[in-house]
Design a protein around this motif. Structure first.
Motif, short mmCIF file in Angstrom:
data_model
loop_
_atom_site.label_atom_id
_atom_site.label_comp_id
_atom_site.label_asym_id
_atom_site.label_seq_id
_atom_site.Cartn_x
_atom_site.Cartn_y
_atom_site.Cartn_z
N SER A 1 14.63 67.65 14.63
CA SER A 1 14.99 68.25 13.34
C SER A 1 13.93 67.94 12.28
CB SER A 1 16.35 67.74 12.88
OG SER A 1 16.31 66.34 12.68
N LYS A 2 13.38 66.73 12.29
CA LYS A 2 12.35 66.38 11.32
C LYS A 2 11.09 67.21 11.56
CE LYS A 2 13.50 61.62 10.19
NZ LYS A 2 13.04 60.24 10.21
N GLU A 3 10.73 67.38 12.82
CA GLU A 3 9.55 68.16 13.14
C GLU A 3 9.73 69.61 12.71
OE1 GLU A 3 6.79 69.17 17.01
OE2 GLU A 3 8.12 67.45 17.08
N ALA A 4 10.91 70.17 12.95
CA ALA A 4 11.18 71.55 12.54
C ALA A 4 11.15 71.66 11.02
CB ALA A 4 12.53 72.00 13.07
N LEU A 5 11.68 70.67 10.33
CA LEU A 5 11.68 70.69 8.87
C LEU A 5 10.25 70.62 8.33
CD1 LEU A 5 13.49 70.71 6.38
CD2 LEU A 5 13.48 68.23 6.46
N LEU A 6 9.42 69.77 8.91
CA LEU A 6 8.03 69.67 8.46
C LEU A 6 7.27 70.96 8.73
CD1 LEU A 6 7.18 66.01 9.52
CD2 LEU A 6 7.68 66.86 7.24
N LYS A 7 7.54 71.60 9.86
CA LYS A 7 6.91 72.89 10.16
C LYS A 7 7.37 73.94 9.15
CE LYS A 7 5.99 72.36 15.08
NZ LYS A 7 6.31 72.81 16.44
N SER A 8 8.64 73.91 8.80
CA SER A 8 9.17 74.84 7.81
C SER A 8 8.49 74.64 6.46
CB SER A 8 10.68 74.63 7.68
OG SER A 8 11.18 75.25 6.53
N TYR A 9 8.33 73.38 6.04
CA TYR A 9 7.64 73.09 4.78
C TYR A 9 6.21 73.61 4.83
CZ TYR A 9 11.37 69.89 3.27
OH TYR A 9 12.55 69.34 2.87
N ASN A 10 5.53 73.38 5.94
CA ASN A 10 4.14 73.81 6.08
C ASN A 10 4.05 75.34 6.03
OD1 ASN A 10 1.42 73.47 6.42
ND2 ASN A 10 1.51 73.16 8.63
N LEU A 11 4.97 76.02 6.68
CA LEU A 11 4.99 77.49 6.68
C LEU A 11 5.23 78.02 5.26
CD1 LEU A 11 4.92 80.11 8.36
CD2 LEU A 11 7.40 79.88 8.60
N ARG A 12 6.20 77.44 4.55
CA ARG A 12 6.47 77.86 3.17
C ARG A 12 5.24 77.68 2.29
NH1 ARG A 12 11.75 74.73 1.38
NH2 ARG A 12 11.00 75.34 -0.68
N LEU A 13 4.55 76.56 2.47
CA LEU A 13 3.35 76.28 1.68
C LEU A 13 2.30 77.35 1.94
CD1 LEU A 13 1.56 74.38 -0.06
CD2 LEU A 13 0.89 73.31 2.08
N LYS A 14 2.03 77.63 3.19
CA LYS A 14 1.00 78.62 3.53
C LYS A 14 1.37 80.01 3.03
CE LYS A 14 -0.89 76.25 7.54
NZ LYS A 14 -1.09 76.24 8.98
N GLU A 15 2.62 80.40 3.18
CA GLU A 15 3.05 81.73 2.73
C GLU A 15 2.93 81.88 1.22
OE1 GLU A 15 7.00 82.20 4.22
OE2 GLU A 15 6.33 82.79 6.22
N ASP A 16 3.35 80.86 0.48
CA ASP A 16 3.30 80.94 -0.98
C ASP A 16 1.86 80.96 -1.49
OD1 ASP A 16 6.04 81.10 -1.25
OD2 ASP A 16 6.31 78.93 -1.46
N VAL A 17 1.01 80.13 -0.93
CA VAL A 17 -0.39 80.12 -1.36
C VAL A 17 -1.05 81.44 -1.01
CG1 VAL A 17 -2.63 79.03 -0.96
CG2 VAL A 17 -0.62 77.61 -1.31
N LYS A 18 -0.75 81.98 0.17
CA LYS A 18 -1.31 83.27 0.59
C LYS A 18 -0.84 84.38 -0.35
CE LYS A 18 -1.44 86.45 4.50
NZ LYS A 18 -0.88 86.77 5.81
N SER A 19 0.43 84.36 -0.72
CA SER A 19 0.96 85.37 -1.64
C SER A 19 0.26 85.29 -2.98
CB SER A 19 2.47 85.15 -1.81
OG SER A 19 2.97 85.99 -2.81
#
Length: 139
Positions: free
Chosen positions: A9-27
């Motif tokens: 669950s922690k690994e999935a949460l960290l991946k989710s945070y990383n994905l959100r970061l990349k998507e927002d910066v890309k946007s």
């Protein structure tokens, strides 16, 4: 390597945070690039100048709103990460509890030592006073 030791669950949460970061910066980057492209020199189009200006203005407003939304999303992400760290950083919490416990124990030991010293001094003074009382001629 360190992530492999984390629970699923922690690994999935960290991946989710990383994905959100990349998507927002890309946007933010894409919208900013498009706003810059809108500031181009006049181009030949079938639209009138006023219509083209209105369309460009509207597109800039939408893209600026998208940048603001991505920025707010990044701020929310930072808040989520802080909250996650505060609630799940048991090592730091345990260290703080241990440090406070040691501080309180040393304070207790110091207070006990001072109380014992005060008791001994009072016992000696009481002994002297009793001796003076019982040996007094005014008794």
């Amino acid at each position: 390597m360190a992530q492999r030791n984390l629970p699923q669950s922690k690994e999935a949460l960290l991946k989710s945070y990383n994905l959100r970061l990349k998507e927002d910066v890309k946007s933010m980057l894409e919208n900013f690039e498009e706003i810059i492209k809108l500031a181009r020199a006049e181009s030949d189009s079938q639209l009138s100048k006023i219509t083209q200006c209105e369309q460009d203005t509207y597109e800039m407003q939408v893209r600026a709103a998208n940048i603001v939304r991505a920025g707010e999303s990044l701020m929310k992400l930072v808040s989520d990460i802080k909250q996650y760290l505060i609630l799940n950083d048991f090592h730091s919490v345990n260290e703080a509890i241990t440090a406070n416990s040691q501080l309180f124990r040393s304070t207790q030991a110091e207070c006990d030592r001072k109380l014992m010293q005060l008791r001994d001094e009072m016992a000696m003074d009481l002994y002297d006073l009793e001796e003076e009382y019982y040996t007094s001629v005014y008794k």
